[in-house]
Design a protein around this motif. Sequence first.
Motif, mmCIF file in Angstrom:
data_model
loop_
_atom_site.group_PDB
_atom_site.id
_atom_site.type_symbol
_atom_site.label_atom_id
_atom_site.label_comp_id
_atom_site.label_asym_id
_atom_site.label_seq_id
_atom_site.Cartn_x
_atom_site.Cartn_y
_atom_site.Cartn_z
ATOM 1 N N THR A 1 -22.028 -55.535 -0.896
ATOM 2 C CA THR A 1 -23.274 -55.695 -0.141
ATOM 3 C C THR A 1 -24.504 -55.387 -0.982
ATOM 4 O O THR A 1 -25.600 -55.854 -0.663
ATOM 5 C CB THR A 1 -23.267 -54.767 1.085
ATOM 6 O OG1 THR A 1 -23.067 -53.411 0.653
ATOM 7 C CG2 THR A 1 -22.139 -55.147 2.036
ATOM 8 N N TRP A 2 -24.354 -54.635 -2.052
ATOM 9 C CA TRP A 2 -25.510 -54.220 -2.854
ATOM 10 C C TRP A 2 -25.766 -55.126 -4.058
ATOM 11 O O TRP A 2 -26.799 -55.025 -4.702
ATOM 12 C CB TRP A 2 -25.307 -52.781 -3.345
ATOM 13 C CG TRP A 2 -24.158 -52.647 -4.318
ATOM 14 C CD1 TRP A 2 -24.229 -52.708 -5.681
ATOM 15 C CD2 TRP A 2 -22.784 -52.469 -3.997
ATOM 16 N NE1 TRP A 2 -22.971 -52.582 -6.231
ATOM 17 C CE2 TRP A 2 -22.072 -52.424 -5.206
ATOM 18 C CE3 TRP A 2 -22.075 -52.332 -2.796
ATOM 19 C CZ2 TRP A 2 -20.694 -52.249 -5.255
ATOM 20 C CZ3 TRP A 2 -20.695 -52.167 -2.850
ATOM 21 C CH2 TRP A 2 -20.021 -52.126 -4.059
ATOM 22 N N ALA B 1 -16.877 -48.708 -1.136
ATOM 23 C CA ALA B 1 -18.282 -48.590 -1.535
ATOM 24 C C ALA B 1 -19.202 -49.193 -0.473
ATOM 25 O O ALA B 1 -20.257 -48.631 -0.152
ATOM 26 C CB ALA B 1 -18.497 -49.269 -2.882
ATOM 27 N N ASN B 2 -18.811 -50.343 0.070
ATOM 28 C CA ASN B 2 -19.602 -50.949 1.150
ATOM 29 C C ASN B 2 -19.758 -49.984 2.318
ATOM 30 O O ASN B 2 -20.837 -49.850 2.914
ATOM 31 C CB ASN B 2 -18.926 -52.228 1.640
ATOM 32 C CG ASN B 2 -19.159 -53.404 0.722
ATOM 33 O OD1 ASN B 2 -20.107 -53.423 -0.057
ATOM 34 N ND2 ASN B 2 -18.292 -54.398 0.803
ATOM 35 N N ARG B 3 -18.660 -49.301 2.648
ATOM 36 C CA ARG B 3 -18.687 -48.392 3.802
ATOM 37 C C ARG B 3 -19.614 -47.209 3.538
ATOM 38 O O ARG B 3 -20.439 -46.865 4.380
ATOM 39 C CB ARG B 3 -17.268 -47.905 4.083
ATOM 40 C CG ARG B 3 -17.161 -47.031 5.310
ATOM 41 C CD ARG B 3 -15.732 -46.586 5.547
ATOM 42 N NE ARG B 3 -15.619 -45.723 6.709
ATOM 43 C CZ ARG B 3 -14.528 -45.055 7.046
ATOM 44 N NH1 ARG B 3 -13.441 -45.164 6.286
ATOM 45 N NH2 ARG B 3 -14.501 -44.288 8.116
ATOM 46 N N VAL B 4 -19.482 -46.599 2.376
ATOM 47 C CA VAL B 4 -20.291 -45.418 2.073
ATOM 48 C C VAL B 4 -21.766 -45.799 1.929
ATOM 49 O O VAL B 4 -22.655 -45.145 2.482
ATOM 50 C CB VAL B 4 -19.770 -44.722 0.803
ATOM 51 C CG1 VAL B 4 -20.707 -43.593 0.378
ATOM 52 C CG2 VAL B 4 -18.364 -44.181 1.033
ATOM 53 N N ARG C 1 -23.293 -46.697 5.360
ATOM 54 C CA ARG C 1 -23.453 -45.574 6.291
ATOM 55 C C ARG C 1 -24.577 -44.633 5.881
ATOM 56 O O ARG C 1 -25.280 -44.081 6.741
ATOM 57 C CB ARG C 1 -22.131 -44.817 6.392
ATOM 58 C CG ARG C 1 -22.119 -43.680 7.410
ATOM 59 C CD ARG C 1 -20.736 -43.065 7.497
ATOM 60 N NE ARG C 1 -20.668 -41.961 8.435
ATOM 61 C CZ ARG C 1 -19.845 -41.886 9.471
ATOM 62 N NH1 ARG C 1 -19.032 -42.893 9.721
ATOM 63 N NH2 ARG C 1 -19.817 -40.816 10.256
ATOM 64 N N TYR C 2 -24.761 -44.469 4.556
ATOM 65 C CA TYR C 2 -25.704 -43.448 4.086
ATOM 66 C C TYR C 2 -26.882 -44.005 3.292
ATOM 67 O O TYR C 2 -27.692 -43.234 2.786
ATOM 68 C CB TYR C 2 -24.966 -42.414 3.227
ATOM 69 C CG TYR C 2 -23.851 -41.742 3.983
ATOM 70 C CD1 TYR C 2 -24.136 -40.816 4.985
ATOM 71 C CD2 TYR C 2 -22.528 -42.073 3.735
ATOM 72 C CE1 TYR C 2 -23.118 -40.216 5.710
ATOM 73 C CE2 TYR C 2 -21.501 -41.475 4.448
ATOM 74 C CZ TYR C 2 -21.798 -40.550 5.435
ATOM 75 O OH TYR C 2 -20.792 -39.969 6.151
ATOM 76 N N GLY C 3 -26.973 -45.316 3.194
ATOM 77 C CA GLY C 3 -28.050 -45.887 2.400
ATOM 78 C C GLY C 3 -27.966 -45.473 0.945
ATOM 79 O O GLY C 3 -28.989 -45.357 0.260
ATOM 80 N N ALA C 4 -26.733 -45.255 0.460
ATOM 81 C CA ALA C 4 -26.542 -44.808 -0.925
ATOM 82 C C ALA C 4 -26.875 -45.927 -1.895
ATOM 83 O O ALA C 4 -26.703 -47.119 -1.602
ATOM 84 C CB ALA C 4 -25.099 -44.354 -1.139
ATOM 85 N N GLN C 5 -27.333 -45.548 -3.076
ATOM 86 C CA GLN C 5 -27.623 -46.500 -4.134
ATOM 87 C C GLN C 5 -26.398 -46.640 -5.042
ATOM 88 O O GLN C 5 -25.624 -45.702 -5.197
ATOM 89 C CB GLN C 5 -28.829 -46.023 -4.951
ATOM 90 C CG GLN C 5 -30.118 -45.957 -4.165
ATOM 91 C CD GLN C 5 -30.517 -47.309 -3.615
ATOM 92 O OE1 GLN C 5 -30.574 -48.300 -4.355
ATOM 93 N NE2 GLN C 5 -30.786 -47.363 -2.319
ATOM 94 N N PRO C 6 -26.211 -47.821 -5.646
ATOM 95 C CA PRO C 6 -25.075 -47.981 -6.559
ATOM 96 C C PRO C 6 -25.255 -47.126 -7.814
ATOM 97 O O PRO C 6 -26.354 -47.051 -8.363
ATOM 98 C CB PRO C 6 -25.085 -49.476 -6.883
ATOM 99 C CG PRO C 6 -26.493 -49.912 -6.626
ATOM 100 C CD PRO C 6 -26.998 -49.062 -5.501
#
Length: 437
Positions: A407-408, A363-366, A369-374
């Motif tokens: 990280t989130w 999850a940290n990696r994705v 890399r893409y600024g994805a939200q949880p």
Amino acid sequence: MTEQEPQEPQPQEPQEPAAESLAFLNRPGLTRLWAVVRARLERNGLEPTGTVRLQSLDAREREALSLLLGKPLTTPAVTIRLPDLDARLRASAVGRGLTATLAELGPPLTDRRAARDAAAAERTRLWTTAETTMAATPLNDHPWVGRWLEELRRSGTLTRRPSTTAHTTVTQAIQTLAILFPGVRPEPTPATWGRGELATRTTGSAHGLDDGTLLARLVLRGIALAQGVEFPTDAPGRRALWRRASVTPDEVSSTVLTYGLRPTGGTWQETALRERADHHLETHLTLRELRTLHLELPPGTRIHVCENPRVVEAAAEAARTAPLICTSGSATTVALTLLDTLAATDCAFVYHGDFDWPGIALANRVMGRYGAQPWRMTAGDYEYLATRAELQGTPPLPLSGTPVEATWDAELAPAMTSLGIALHEEAALDLLLDDLG
């Protein structure tokens, strides 16, 4: 009586030291002496020459050394000539010299001088082999080849490998590069090689140039120098570099699982994706397809990303409509290529995965890399699911491994550590399906 010829004296095999002698030599007071002497012998080519000096001797060491040397020691330091120690051991009940005695005490001695000489000779033989192999190919016509070989020498990559491996690898690397860069004496070869086909040609194995092998790294280093580009640091970059040399990596065996993608393009491929989405069918896309697919979605399209294929299966069974991409437990090259393509069209991503430490790392990696939200991936979500599982009587799955900070959400890792329960994505399946409606 016939006079008999005098018999030559036969050399006597050295007798094994008596147990009492070995016990004496192994006494703690001599431990430091043998360590120092061993180091000196290994530097001396195992010859008992020179001297050693011991300082700050304690009472136990002075007593043991006095008995060994046959003279009293009253000072806290002593200098010992190795030829004298060798002679004393031979004349004693030990009955053998210093080198043989230390070999008996163990571990085996190493002639470091001989080892250095052998290693130097092997390095010379390796580079002679490389230069001879190179001379039999058209590679010398290319100005980058000398730099490639010099970089190999400086890096020590080959000389750290077993001799047979090093010779085989450098020979195969040169032969592979010679096929790709035939110079002024080309042989009839295909304009484009499959990587497995090329590997079979030069190594006998279709996997000889697989990503991560030493041979593949050496060949790619040569391609990068030939093309005047930086050496790639990730799998997509390595695939692109192979293609620059007209080598096609395997782009069909690895796929990314997708669902509900509705690109705006008008080719049959985009039309097929929209039709499959309309019929609630999942789609596996290969790297080869992604290279030719004009995968453009309306800007701002919200893409849900999950870790486990079961989420996609359940979404299809429930006829959900939201776009969904599955990493299938790891962010492979094909998955990252698809996400990169969609990110370039200004799609937005939300991510959900397993509540275990590998799941948090992915999850940290994705997300990074893409600024994805949880997507239902906060500490509160974890605690709710853990409590619900307990109330439902679900057997707990112990959380194992090294903790990974999310990280989130700074509270997620402490919450997981506190409860000590791993929760796979299926534990939140009903909630995820609600979000995908």
